[in-house]
Design a protein around this motif. Structure first.
Motif, PDB file in Angstrom:
ATOM      1  N   VAL A 122       0.822  -1.216   0.000  1.00 51.91           N
ATOM      2  CA  VAL A 122       0.000   0.000   0.000  1.00 51.91           C
ATOM      3  C   VAL A 122       0.853   1.262   0.000  1.00 51.91           C
ATOM      4  O   VAL A 122       0.620   2.197  -0.777  1.00 51.91           O
ATOM      5  CB  VAL A 122      -0.974  -0.004   1.192  1.00 51.91           C
ATOM      6  CG1 VAL A 122      -1.548   1.392   1.432  1.00 51.91           C
ATOM      7  CG2 VAL A 122      -2.102  -0.992   0.946  1.00 51.91           C
ATOM      8  N   LEU A 123       1.856   1.316   0.863  1.00 53.51           N
ATOM      9  CA  LEU A 123       2.688   2.520   0.922  1.00 53.51           C
ATOM     10  C   LEU A 123       3.449   2.713  -0.387  1.00 53.51           C
ATOM     11  O   LEU A 123       3.600   3.850  -0.860  1.00 53.51           O
ATOM     12  CB  LEU A 123       3.662   2.437   2.095  1.00 53.51           C
ATOM     13  CG  LEU A 123       4.472   3.713   2.369  1.00 53.51           C
ATOM     14  CD1 LEU A 123       3.555   4.878   2.705  1.00 53.51           C
ATOM     15  CD2 LEU A 123       5.470   3.480   3.504  1.00 53.51           C
ATOM     16  N   LEU A 125       2.375   1.885  -3.314  1.00 45.28           N
ATOM     17  CA  LEU A 125       1.392   2.414  -4.254  1.00 45.28           C
ATOM     18  C   LEU A 125       1.252   3.921  -4.097  1.00 45.28           C
ATOM     19  O   LEU A 125       1.262   4.676  -5.080  1.00 45.28           O
ATOM     20  CB  LEU A 125       0.031   1.741  -4.037  1.00 45.28           C
ATOM     21  CG  LEU A 125      -0.058   0.226  -4.208  1.00 45.28           C
ATOM     22  CD1 LEU A 125      -1.447  -0.256  -3.837  1.00 45.28           C
ATOM     23  CD2 LEU A 125       0.273  -0.185  -5.620  1.00 45.28           C
ATOM     24  N   LEU A 126       1.110   4.367  -2.852  1.00 45.09           N
ATOM     25  CA  LEU A 126       0.902   5.783  -2.595  1.00 45.09           C
ATOM     26  C   LEU A 126       2.140   6.610  -2.953  1.00 45.09           C
ATOM     27  O   LEU A 126       2.035   7.677  -3.568  1.00 45.09           O
ATOM     28  CB  LEU A 126       0.519   5.989  -1.130  1.00 45.09           C
ATOM     29  CG  LEU A 126      -0.805   5.340  -0.702  1.00 45.09           C
ATOM     30  CD1 LEU A 126      -0.997   5.465   0.809  1.00 45.09           C
ATOM     31  CD2 LEU A 126      -1.976   5.962  -1.440  1.00 45.09           C
ATOM     32  N   VAL A 127       3.307   6.116  -2.563  1.00 45.96           N
ATOM     33  CA  VAL A 127       4.552   6.832  -2.875  1.00 45.96           C
ATOM     34  C   VAL A 127       4.748   6.929  -4.382  1.00 45.96           C
ATOM     35  O   VAL A 127       5.134   7.981  -4.916  1.00 45.96           O
ATOM     36  CB  VAL A 127       5.755   6.130  -2.212  1.00 45.96           C
ATOM     37  CG1 VAL A 127       7.077   6.698  -2.742  1.00 45.96           C
ATOM     38  CG2 VAL A 127       5.693   6.294  -0.694  1.00 45.96           C
ATOM     39  N   THR A 128       4.466   5.841  -5.093  1.00 49.46           N
ATOM     40  CA  THR A 128       4.622   5.836  -6.545  1.00 49.46           C
ATOM     41  C   THR A 128       3.686   6.851  -7.202  1.00 49.46           C
ATOM     42  O   THR A 128       4.087   7.599  -8.106  1.00 49.46           O
ATOM     43  CB  THR A 128       4.342   4.429  -7.109  1.00 49.46           C
ATOM     44  OG1 THR A 128       5.271   3.508  -6.545  1.00 49.46           O
ATOM     45  CG2 THR A 128       4.467   4.417  -8.622  1.00 49.46           C
ATOM     46  N   ALA A 129       2.435   6.882  -6.754  1.00 52.29           N
ATOM     47  CA  ALA A 129       1.470   7.823  -7.334  1.00 52.29           C
ATOM     48  C   ALA A 129       1.894   9.269  -7.100  1.00 52.29           C
ATOM     49  O   ALA A 129       1.845  10.107  -8.014  1.00 52.29           O
ATOM     50  CB  ALA A 129       0.086   7.569  -6.742  1.00 52.29           C
ATOM     51  N   VAL A 130       2.329   9.572  -5.883  1.00 51.26           N
ATOM     52  CA  VAL A 130       2.748  10.948  -5.557  1.00 51.26           C
ATOM     53  C   VAL A 130       4.011  11.325  -6.319  1.00 51.26           C
ATOM     54  O   VAL A 130       4.112  12.420  -6.893  1.00 51.26           O
ATOM     55  CB  VAL A 130       2.972  11.085  -4.035  1.00 51.26           C
ATOM     56  CG1 VAL A 130       3.606  12.441  -3.706  1.00 51.26           C
ATOM     57  CG2 VAL A 130       1.651  10.936  -3.294  1.00 51.26           C
ATOM     58  N   SER A 370       3.273   0.972   6.298  1.00 55.54           N
ATOM     59  CA  SER A 370       2.175   0.500   5.463  1.00 55.54           C
ATOM     60  C   SER A 370       1.149  -0.245   6.306  1.00 55.54           C
ATOM     61  O   SER A 370      -0.067  -0.046   6.168  1.00 55.54           O
ATOM     62  CB  SER A 370       2.713  -0.410   4.359  1.00 55.54           C
ATOM     63  OG  SER A 370       1.742  -0.644   3.370  1.00 55.54           O
ATOM     64  N   LEU A 373      -0.757   2.237   8.502  1.00 49.22           N
ATOM     65  CA  LEU A 373      -1.722   3.002   7.718  1.00 49.22           C
ATOM     66  C   LEU A 373      -3.008   2.208   7.520  1.00 49.22           C
ATOM     67  O   LEU A 373      -4.118   2.735   7.698  1.00 49.22           O
ATOM     68  CB  LEU A 373      -1.109   3.369   6.365  1.00 49.22           C
ATOM     69  CG  LEU A 373      -2.032   4.067   5.369  1.00 49.22           C
ATOM     70  CD1 LEU A 373      -2.543   5.384   5.943  1.00 49.22           C
ATOM     71  CD2 LEU A 373      -1.325   4.292   4.034  1.00 49.22           C
ATOM     72  N   LEU A 436      -6.121   2.469  -7.315  1.00 47.18           N
ATOM     73  CA  LEU A 436      -5.533   2.809  -6.020  1.00 47.18           C
ATOM     74  C   LEU A 436      -6.577   2.735  -4.922  1.00 47.18           C
ATOM     75  O   LEU A 436      -6.333   2.176  -3.837  1.00 47.18           O
ATOM     76  CB  LEU A 436      -4.925   4.211  -6.091  1.00 47.18           C
ATOM     77  CG  LEU A 436      -4.060   4.675  -4.926  1.00 47.18           C
ATOM     78  CD1 LEU A 436      -2.868   3.735  -4.723  1.00 47.18           C
ATOM     79  CD2 LEU A 436      -3.570   6.090  -5.171  1.00 47.18           C
ATOM     80  N   VAL A 440      -6.384  -0.026  -1.747  1.00 46.80           N
ATOM     81  CA  VAL A 440      -6.304   0.456  -0.364  1.00 46.80           C
ATOM     82  C   VAL A 440      -7.558   0.042   0.406  1.00 46.80           C
ATOM     83  O   VAL A 440      -7.473  -0.406   1.562  1.00 46.80           O
ATOM     84  CB  VAL A 440      -6.123   1.988  -0.329  1.00 46.80           C
ATOM     85  CG1 VAL A 440      -6.197   2.497   1.110  1.00 46.80           C
ATOM     86  CG2 VAL A 440      -4.799   2.383  -0.964  1.00 46.80           C
TER      87      VAL A 440
END
Length: 454
Positions: A122-123, A125-130, A370, A373, A436, A440
């Motif tokens: 999950v983390l 995914l979020l880091v990659t998107a940002v 992750s 979160l 995403l 999540v």
């Protein structure tokens, strides 16, 4: 910890490593890994380690600053892919770990696997998107797209394994030799349709090939009883058929996707060549197992394996992001030594050392973040929703796991750049932002259902 969770579902908190920093390292590591199948853990760790090594060798900077696959600069190295590509063994042993689940599929057994497979990513995914969004603004859309794709490419196996979990009760019914022979025939037919009709049809084998190895894993106790003569014939015969398929068929000579070797990619999607090569690997592993058991019976040899296994998942998930950053620095400095020359090996050794050191140090923290979160998000799920999930029939939850697996596979193929831009990926509709949200939410809902259970 290694002892308390299956390797596949291990959130890899890093507790083994923190224990090793205190007194009694030997006793604590051995206690944490008591009861583990040492050979299985060692092979799975080796499979992930070889992926990291292969990725660190696979890039070469050209004099113009562009980056290409090393095989394109030295295509004669393609036989190495037949040695480094041992993910079939990973799925074999993952399937072996599904024996209890496949024999009695319950709603909560599927829910727990969704949590264990999605939460660690999950983390990332979020880091990659940002990161993709930021680089698109700063460095341009092309760089942003690469940043949104490269770190995600490694998550395909999480998605595929969720699909395997969803059909595990069917795979458990494959108990006769002709079941597996028939599956190989179907895989070959899909390849033929891929050539004759549409490339998209080949993606059916993304599930079939890896499910084939998992099904063999479900029958691993029986496979261990096979005579060594049959295993030897199986290894030579399968390898021979794989080579023949490459020589006389439309397939690439490499077991990875590369333009250096013309022909159908054997990995994306997988083909009968990979299925046969993997079968040969399985036979070789079974032949070597007695020797490996003797080797790993020594605690001195086992402890390093157990320690590495405790961080293998984190290293696997995060190494591509760190590697991409290092390659970016190399290109910006115009470091383009002659492929496979002394300078090339020196540069790759430095980058490999940096990547391994960084991911070794940060992956336990990132995986804990992750997990934290998802734990926080799960508390926002109403009790009524978690109760409703627990009351769902196992078949419904298995379908949900399959859908989540498909979404993860699509994300690994197309990445998380341009979050709101819809597109077709392997013939299926895909919107990164929706993917995403689904991933999540799946992790949070599965964690909430387990919390209610307790």
């Amino acid at each position: 910890m290694v002892a308390s969770r299956a390797y596949w579902g291990n959130a890899v908190s890093g507790e083994i490593m923190s224990d090793t920093e205190s007194s009694g390292i030997r006793q604590k590591v051995l206690a944490a890994s008591a009861g583990r199948d040492r050979v299985a853990d060692a092979v799975k760790a080796l499979a992930l380690a070889l992926v990291v090594v292969a990725h660190n060798l696979a890039w070469t900077v050209n004099p113009d600053g562009s980056v290409t696959n090393t095989l394109e600069a030295a295509p004669n190295l393609f036989p190495l892919t037949w040695v480094l590509q041992i993910l079939p063994l990973f799925f074999l042993l993952a399937g072996s770990g599904l024996r209890r689940h496949a024999g009695a599929v319950t709603t909560m057994s599927v829910v727990k696997r969704i949590d264990r497979l999605v939460t660690p990513a999950v983390l990332l995914l979020l880091v990659t998107a940002v990161l993709s969004a930021l680089l698109s603004q700063v460095a341009g859309s092309t760089i942003g797209q690469y940043a949104g794709l490269l770190p995600m490419q490694l998550t395909w196996f999480l998605g595929v394994y969720l699909m395997v979990v969803a059909v595990s009760s069917l795979l458990a019914k494959m108990t006769r030799w002709w079941h597996f022979a028939l599956m190989l025939v179907v895989i070959a037919i899909v390849d033929a349709l891929r050539v004759a009709i549409s490339e998209q049809i080949g993606w059916v084998n993304l599930l079939l090939v890896w499910a084939y190895f998992a099904a063999l894993g479900l029958q691993l106790p029986k496979l261990r009883e096979l005579p060594r003569s049959i295993l030897a014939v199986g290894a030579l015969g399968s390898a021979g058929l794989a080579v023949a398929a490459v020589v006389f068929g439309p397939y690439s000579a490499a077991l990875v996707t590369t333009a250096a070797c013309p022909g159908l990619s054997n990995l994306a999607p997988p083909t009968i060549v990979l299925a046969l090569a993997g079968t040969a690997q399985i036979c070789v592993l079974l032949l070597l197992r007695p020797m490996l058991e003797r080797m790993l019976r020594s605690d001195r040899r086992w402890i390093p394996v157990a320690v590495f296994s405790s961080r293998a998942m984190g290293i696997y998930l995060w190494h591509m992001l760190i590697l991409s950053l290092c390659v970016g620095v190399a290109t910006s400095l115009t470091l383009a030594p002659t492929p496979l020359g002394a300078g090339w090996w020196g540069l790759h050794l430095v980058v490999f050392t940096i990547v391994i050191t960084v991911v070794w140090l940060i992956s336990p923290t990132l995986l804990r973040l992750s997990d934290s979160l998802i734990k926080t998000l799960s508390r926002l799920v109403p009790d009524g929703v978690s109760q409703a999930i627990r009351s769902l029939p196992p078949t419904v939850v298995a379908w949900a796991a399959a859908i989540v697996g498909v979404v993860m596979a699509l994300a690994s193929e197309s990445g998380l750049s341009d979050l709101l831009t819809p597109r077709l990926v392997i013939g299926l509709p895909y919107v990164p932002a929706a993917a995403l949200l689904i991933l999540v939410s799946a992790a949070a809902l599965s964690r909430a259902a387990q919390a209610h259970e307790r």
